[in-house]
Design a protein around this motif. Structure first.
Motif, mmCIF file in Angstrom:
data_model
loop_
_atom_site.group_PDB
_atom_site.id
_atom_site.type_symbol
_atom_site.label_atom_id
_atom_site.label_comp_id
_atom_site.label_asym_id
_atom_site.label_seq_id
_atom_site.Cartn_x
_atom_site.Cartn_y
_atom_site.Cartn_z
ATOM 1 N N PHE A 1 10.802 3.236 -11.790
ATOM 2 C CA PHE A 1 9.285 2.716 -11.852
ATOM 3 C C PHE A 1 9.441 1.014 -12.049
ATOM 4 O O PHE A 1 8.682 0.371 -11.659
ATOM 5 N N CYS A 2 10.492 0.688 -13.023
ATOM 6 C CA CYS A 2 10.317 -0.919 -13.098
ATOM 7 C C CYS A 2 10.888 -1.744 -11.634
ATOM 8 O O CYS A 2 10.553 -2.590 -11.400
ATOM 9 N N LEU A 3 11.692 -0.945 -10.892
ATOM 10 C CA LEU A 3 12.308 -1.568 -9.570
ATOM 11 C C LEU A 3 10.957 -1.274 -8.822
ATOM 12 O O LEU A 3 10.751 -2.648 -8.047
ATOM 13 N N ASP A 4 10.201 -0.512 -8.679
ATOM 14 C CA ASP A 4 9.023 -0.317 -7.890
ATOM 15 C C ASP A 4 7.917 -1.437 -8.358
ATOM 16 O O ASP A 4 7.393 -2.160 -7.609
ATOM 17 N N ASP B 1 0.791 5.369 -11.139
ATOM 18 C CA ASP B 1 1.001 4.468 -12.459
ATOM 19 C C ASP B 1 1.227 3.097 -12.299
ATOM 20 O O ASP B 1 1.148 2.335 -13.205
ATOM 21 N N LEU B 2 1.637 2.726 -10.968
ATOM 22 C CA LEU B 2 1.981 1.386 -10.714
ATOM 23 C C LEU B 2 0.782 0.446 -10.941
ATOM 24 O O LEU B 2 0.795 -0.700 -11.366
ATOM 25 N N LEU C 1 0.733 -1.243 -0.040
ATOM 26 C CA LEU C 1 -0.037 0.054 -0.109
ATOM 27 C C LEU C 1 0.966 1.302 0.265
ATOM 28 O O LEU C 1 0.559 2.282 -0.590
ATOM 29 N N GLN C 2 1.875 1.304 0.667
ATOM 30 C CA GLN C 2 2.797 2.426 0.644
ATOM 31 C C GLN C 2 3.629 2.643 -0.667
ATOM 32 O O GLN C 2 3.570 3.877 -1.247
ATOM 33 N N ILE C 3 3.806 1.628 -1.382
ATOM 34 C CA ILE C 3 4.714 1.792 -2.508
ATOM 35 C C ILE C 3 3.321 2.246 -3.710
ATOM 36 O O ILE C 3 3.869 3.223 -4.316
ATOM 37 N N THR C 4 2.509 1.720 -3.676
ATOM 38 C CA THR C 4 1.276 1.996 -4.606
ATOM 39 C C THR C 4 0.637 3.340 -4.461
ATOM 40 O O THR C 4 0.256 4.068 -5.236
ATOM 41 N N SER C 5 0.731 3.912 -3.056
ATOM 42 C CA SER C 5 0.311 5.072 -2.853
ATOM 43 C C SER C 5 1.484 6.377 -3.188
ATOM 44 O O SER C 5 0.715 7.163 -3.400
ATOM 45 N N GLN C 6 2.430 6.084 -3.405
ATOM 46 C CA GLN C 6 3.338 6.866 -3.745
ATOM 47 C C GLN C 6 3.314 7.102 -5.405
ATOM 48 O O GLN C 6 3.754 7.959 -5.859
#
Length: 106
Positions: free
Chosen positions: A70-73, A46-47, A38-43
């Motif tokens: 972006f690819c790493l995330d 586009d993910l 949730l933390q990564i997708t809220s930042q």
């Protein structure tokens, strides 16, 4: 001589303790992976759009720092989804027999 009833009770509580420990461990891992997801997708919004279609962005030959991040995330999100699903399954497998076990009254 050790009482056989004591040994049976010891085995029962030992198995319950192991199942409880494993269940709590996998629940903590599932909650951690969900919160990290949730933390990564809220930042990065586009993910969510590209979570299952990353070939057009991540497979280009000319990459820049933004697309690399972006690819790493995106790969991190994929691994967190995998870890969440596996840990949730193991949590369920550990907790299910824990609550069904009954101590024999013999």
């Amino acid at each position: 001589m050790i009482n056989s009833k004591f040994v049976k009770n010891l085995k029962y509580y030992l198995i319950k303790g192991i199942l409880l420990t494993l269940g709590i461990f996998f629940m903590v891992v599932a909650v951690w992976s969900l919160l990290s997801l949730l933390q990564i997708t809220s930042q990065n919004n586009d993910l969510i759009k590209n979570i299952f279609d990353s070939s057009q962005i991540c497979n280009r030959k000319e990459k820049n720092i933004i697309s690399d991040k972006f690819c790493l995330d995106l790969q991190t999100v994929h691994w967190l989804i995998f870890v969440f699903i596996i840990s949730f399954i193991f949590c369920f497998i550990s907790f299910f027999p824990l609550f069904l076990m009954k101590n024999k009254k013999n």
